[in-house]
Write a protein that holds these residues in place. Structure first.
Motif, PDB file in Angstrom:
ATOM      1  N   GLY A  91      40.555  47.196  39.794  1.00 56.18           N
ATOM      2  CA  GLY A  91      40.001  46.443  40.920  1.00 56.18           C
ATOM      3  C   GLY A  91      40.728  45.143  41.191  1.00 56.18           C
ATOM      4  N   ASP A  92      39.954  44.058  41.311  1.00 58.65           N
ATOM      5  CA  ASP A  92      40.506  42.743  41.631  1.00 58.65           C
ATOM      6  C   ASP A  92      40.783  41.899  40.383  1.00 58.65           C
ATOM      7  OD1 ASP A  92      40.388  43.257  44.316  1.00 58.65           O
ATOM      8  OD2 ASP A  92      38.450  42.270  44.600  1.00 58.65           O
ATOM      9  N   THR A  95      43.785  39.515  40.497  1.00 64.25           N
ATOM     10  CA  THR A  95      43.561  38.422  41.438  1.00 64.25           C
ATOM     11  C   THR A  95      42.627  37.379  40.833  1.00 64.25           C
ATOM     12  OG1 THR A  95      43.875  39.942  43.267  1.00 64.25           O
ATOM     13  CG2 THR A  95      42.801  37.853  43.772  1.00 64.25           C
ATOM     14  N   TRP A  96      41.549  37.832  40.183  1.00 61.18           N
ATOM     15  CA  TRP A  96      40.626  36.893  39.551  1.00 61.18           C
ATOM     16  C   TRP A  96      41.292  36.186  38.380  1.00 61.18           C
ATOM     17  CZ3 TRP A  96      36.856  34.676  41.728  1.00 61.18           C
ATOM     18  CH2 TRP A  96      36.099  35.332  42.691  1.00 61.18           C
TER      19      TRP A  96
END
Length: 141
Positions: A91-92, A95-96
């Motif tokens: 998932g993200d 980015t996190w």
């Protein structure tokens, strides 16, 4: 420039430390970003006191450098199937990870600035006391 008291900078350090701990506890950041927040919060707590200011500042500087260095690593490791078990790649998460790393570096920098202001204010207060003592000694003669 308005002179700051040690109380104001201590309150600022308290706020920055609380934000760091809040991000570590409630933030959606993958490992090892929460650990960086906790280490930075320990550095902030140390930097709030005269005796530990140097150690706290060194800890904050180290966390800031490590955070900047780790910011883009998941993007590099997740792009290769061989290293996907090093960082969370679902998932993200990359980015996190980058967001948290940049955030902890920025908060560490803010805490370093507050520690520098507190250190300067502490030295100014000591010099003012010395000057008062010298003036008092000159007035007695």
């Amino acid at each position: 420039m308005v002179p700051r008291t040690s109380t104001e900078t201590t309150v600022g350090q308290l706020v920055v430390g609380a934000i760091m701990l809040g991000c570590a506890a409630a933030g959606p950041f993958p490992s090892p970003v929460p650990l960086l927040f906790v280490i930075a919060a320990v550095g902030t707590a140390n930097a709030a006191f005269d005796l530990m200011r140097t150690f706290g500042s060194a800890l904050l500087g180290g966390v800031a450098v490590a955070s900047v260095g780790l910011a883009a690593v998941p993007f590099a490791t997740c792009s290769n199937d061989r290293f996907t078990d090093v960082f969370t790649c679902a998932g993200d998460a990359p980015t996190w990870h980058m967001t948290g790393s940049v955030l902890v570096a920025g908060l560490s920098g803010a805490s370093l600035v507050l520690a520098r202001i507190a250190g300067t204010a502490s030295v100014d207060q000591r010099l003012a006391r010395i000057q008062e003592d010298l003036n008092a000694m000159r007035g007695r003669r």
